[in-house]
Design a protein around this motif. Structure first.
Motif: not given
Length: 420
Positions: A110-128
């Motif tokens: 995965c990317y945007y983000p490269a995390l499992n969102l069920s384990l590490f939620p609410n990961q808001v990712i923006n370029e740069d």
């Protein structure tokens, strides 16, 4: 392989308790392995690595089910100090993760983000954005690093899981981790340590540990710390916390003093590795390969390239596909040969290949006493890139870095198998 936008298929009942980044894209439906992870009280316990994670970055306090304070980026020293003072769920031994620990939670599919969102939620990712970058506890200590990186620290970018070295004065976010709880059963996938046995302050790396004001660094815990203190029991040998045994052509153990060996068993991870030669034969160090995998279930949407560069490996014959210089054909040839008495060799995934990286050295970033003839170059993993289906992930054994490369590029290969 079809790419899926979030929301994802989740095997744990977490979907209603989180926001999912609308930008996340995955190669496959993302499923939480319920046997691997236990989640309770906002803690994520990984049964394969025996690590417990706090699920929010920057110790973001949970507001109901949500993480907050993602923009609270810090310098490396500030992050070390912030974690040092935390007591949560009755534990006060939280710390920054090493670079290998940090990358153990990266979801490379995965990317945007490269995390499992069920384990590490609410990961808001923006370029740069600064908060995409996450600190590790691992300073860059190799004396052979370029001057721009000699006093830096390893970080991982959650955008796509790429690791690099940045100055300690930079601003980045952080995760908290701790060891355990320790179970009576063996850990399924123990992590190798990084090889780091020295510490750093805000200006200088390669210092003796501990450094006042910079407690909680990589070198102060784990197998490397035990080895430095003379407290680590090993089956074989190797730098710092690494534990390797040389194997002969039939897969039998050899003493560490042996001058000729065909494979190496990693006694900690349980993986057995191909050793390269300098004889012009099948395992020659100079041979290179394009990335090729015809299995639609595992190739990320593109099979790669069977015969893009011609005679760049041993035994090439343009009229026979079995001799082509690609990763798939090479694996088949090695299994037919029966290297070290085995026929279940395969291309390692990105995490397995990274397990060999020794971050205390570069050129090459590996224990050359057990892995001679390692090229100061890129080695293919079996992991396709989530961002571009024509790319796959590789590890740079020149500098310990990682990135994604075009599957038609020609690179080196080191095969792996499980021990039995």
């Amino acid at each position: 392989m079809r790419k899926f936008k979030a929301p994802l298929i989740i095997s744990l009942m977490l979907l209603n308790a989180q926001k999912i980044s609308a930008n996340q894209v995955c190669n496959t439906h993302q499923v939480v392995d319920a046997l691997r992870f236990n989640i309770t009280n906002h803690l994520v316990y990984d049964n394969k690595t025996n690590l417990t994670w706090y699920s929010c970055r920057n110790y973001g306090k949970k507001n109901s089910s949500e993480c907050v304070d993602y923009h609270a980026v810090k310098t490396w020293q500030e992050a070390l100090k912030a974690v040092e003072g935390v007591t949560y769920a009755g534990y006060s031994d939280w710390r920054l993760p090493s670079i290998k620990e940090l990358n153990s939670i990266i979801e490379y599919s995965c990317y945007y983000p490269a995390l499992n969102l069920s384990l590490f939620p609410n990961q808001v990712i923006n370029e740069d954005h600064l908060e995409n970058t996450v600190w590790s506890s691992t300073p860059a200590i190799s004396a052979r690093l370029p001057s721009s990186k000699k006093n830096g620290v390893y970080v991982t970018n959650l955008l796509d899981g790429h690791s690099s070295v940045i100055p300690k004065s930079s601003q980045a976010s952080y995760f908290m981790v701790r060891q355990g709880p320790v179970h009576s059963k063996p850990v399924e996938r123990p992590l190798n340590d990084t090889g780091i046995t020295m510490c750093a302050d805000d200006l200088v790396n390669r210092l003796d540990c501990p450094v006042i004001g910079f407690e909680g660094q990589d070198a102060q815990y784990g197998r490397d710390a035990l080895a430095a203190a003379g407290l680590l029991s090993k089956i074989g040998g190797g730098n710092a916390g690494f534990d390797f045994t040389k194997l002969d052509a039939n897969g039998n153990d050899l003493p560490a003093s042996s001058s000729k060996w065909s494979c190496v068993r990693d006694n900690h991870t349980g993986l057995i590795w191909e050793v390269k030669t300098d004889d012009g034969g099948l395992h020659d160090k100079d041979d290179r390969y394009s990335w090729y995998n015809p299995d639609r279930n595992t190739n990320g949407g593109s099979s790669g390239y069977q015969n893009i560069a011609g005679a760049i490996c041993y035994g090439y014959d343009g009229s026979h596909k079995t001799t082509y210089c690609n990763t798939y054909a090479y694996v088949r040839r090695v299994n037919q040969q029966g290297l070290c008495g085995a026929n279940d060799w395969r291309l390692p995934n990105n995490g397995e290949l990274r397990s060999l990286v020794d971050y205390s050295v570069i050129h090459p970033a590996i224990d050359s006493g057990y892995f001679p003839h390692t090229q100061i170059s890129l080695y293919w993993s079996s992991s396709p890139s989530a961002r571009n289906d024509r790319h796959a992930l590789c590890i740079n054994f020149s500098s310990s870095g990682d990135n994604a490369n075009f599957k038609g590029n020609i690179m080196h290969v080191r095969l792996v198998k499980a021990s039995h």
